[in-house]
Design a protein around this motif. Structure first.
Motif, short mmCIF file in Angstrom:
data_model
loop_
_atom_site.label_atom_id
_atom_site.label_comp_id
_atom_site.label_asym_id
_atom_site.label_seq_id
_atom_site.Cartn_x
_atom_site.Cartn_y
_atom_site.Cartn_z
N MET A 27 0.82 -1.18 0.00
CA MET A 27 0.00 0.00 0.00
C MET A 27 0.88 1.26 0.00
O MET A 27 0.54 2.23 -0.63
N ILE A 28 1.99 1.19 0.70
CA ILE A 28 2.88 2.35 0.80
C ILE A 28 3.47 2.70 -0.56
O ILE A 28 3.58 3.86 -0.92
N CYS A 29 3.86 1.70 -1.33
CA CYS A 29 4.52 1.91 -2.62
C CYS A 29 3.65 1.44 -3.78
O CYS A 29 4.17 1.02 -4.80
N GLY A 30 2.34 1.50 -3.63
CA GLY A 30 1.42 0.94 -4.62
C GLY A 30 1.65 1.43 -6.03
O GLY A 30 1.68 0.64 -6.98
N GLU A 31 1.85 2.73 -6.19
CA GLU A 31 2.04 3.29 -7.54
C GLU A 31 3.35 2.80 -8.15
O GLU A 31 3.40 2.42 -9.32
N GLU A 32 4.42 2.77 -7.34
CA GLU A 32 5.71 2.30 -7.84
C GLU A 32 5.68 0.80 -8.15
O GLU A 32 6.27 0.35 -9.13
N LEU A 33 4.99 0.04 -7.31
CA LEU A 33 4.87 -1.40 -7.56
C LEU A 33 4.08 -1.65 -8.85
O LEU A 33 4.43 -2.53 -9.63
N SER A 34 3.05 -0.86 -9.06
CA SER A 34 2.26 -1.00 -10.29
C SER A 34 3.10 -0.70 -11.52
O SER A 34 3.06 -1.42 -12.52
N LEU A 35 3.92 0.35 -11.44
CA LEU A 35 4.81 0.69 -12.55
C LEU A 35 5.83 -0.42 -12.78
O LEU A 35 6.05 -0.84 -13.92
N LEU A 36 6.44 -0.93 -11.71
CA LEU A 36 7.42 -2.01 -11.83
C LEU A 36 6.77 -3.24 -12.46
O LEU A 36 7.35 -3.88 -13.34
N ARG A 37 5.56 -3.57 -12.04
CA ARG A 37 4.84 -4.73 -12.57
C ARG A 37 4.60 -4.55 -14.08
O ARG A 37 4.81 -5.47 -14.86
N ARG A 38 4.16 -3.36 -14.48
CA ARG A 38 3.94 -3.10 -15.92
C ARG A 38 5.24 -3.21 -16.70
O ARG A 38 5.27 -3.76 -17.80
N GLN A 39 6.33 -2.69 -16.14
CA GLN A 39 7.62 -2.80 -16.80
C GLN A 39 8.06 -4.25 -16.91
O GLN A 39 8.59 -4.68 -17.94
N MET A 40 7.82 -5.03 -15.86
CA MET A 40 8.20 -6.44 -15.87
C MET A 40 7.42 -7.18 -16.95
O MET A 40 7.99 -7.93 -17.74
N TYR A 41 6.10 -6.97 -17.01
CA TYR A 41 5.30 -7.65 -18.03
C TYR A 41 5.70 -7.19 -19.44
O TYR A 41 5.67 -7.98 -20.37
N ALA A 42 6.10 -5.93 -19.58
CA ALA A 42 6.54 -5.44 -20.89
C ALA A 42 7.81 -6.16 -21.34
O ALA A 42 8.04 -6.32 -22.54
N LEU A 43 8.63 -6.60 -20.38
CA LEU A 43 9.85 -7.33 -20.74
C LEU A 43 9.52 -8.60 -21.51
O LEU A 43 10.30 -9.05 -22.35
#
Length: 143
Positions: A1-17
């Motif tokens: 919850m604290i880093c939700g936006e950053e985790l969401s961005l990291l997840r999108r970047q990971m899936y883009a890989l």
């Protein structure tokens, strides 16, 4: 919850890989990382999260690997570190009921540990709702 936006961005970047050209004769893998964060459960500990996409091989069909590094700061007083926080970070990065997080070992050095996890695609259980975007017309497996 604290880093939700950053985790969401990291997840999108990971899936883009996964869309990268990772196959024979192309790149072997790709990586992305989240900026170093202070630990949520351990004062005086930093957390680094790195996600890898790699070409699966005959022995291991894993495409995504998450590494969580926890580094104890030199000025931190000795005491118990809750290393289980690494599991929570890996689960937060996966962030999707369609993936299962599998521990794959790690590395321990003085004052730090690195934990490795594989993301395995989770097949929906029988009777579980399937998102509409996954259902196609003429598909005989859906009523």
């Amino acid at each position: 919850m604290i880093c939700g936006e950053e985790l969401s961005l990291l997840r999108r970047q990971m899936y883009a890989l996964a869309w990268q050209d990772i196959h024979d004769g192309a790149v072997e893998g790709a990586a992305t990382a989240m900026a170093r964060k202070p630990s949520c459960a351990n004062q005086g500990v930093s957390v680094d999260v790195v996600c890898f996409a790699r070409r699966p091989d005959a022995d291991d069909a894993t495409v995504f690997v998450i590494s969580v590094a926890m580094q104890v700061h030199p000025d931190r007083p000795p005491g118990e570190v809750y290393w289980e926080e690494a599991d929570a970070w890996a689960l937060a990065v996966a962030g999707n009921e369609w993936f299962r997080v599998e521990p794959r070992g790690g590395l321990e050095k003085a004052g730090s540990r690195i934990f490795h996890y594989a993301l395995a695609e989770e097949a929906p259980a029988y009777g579980q709702a399937v998102p509409l975007h996954e259902v196609t017309l003429g598909d005989s497996s859906t009523p």
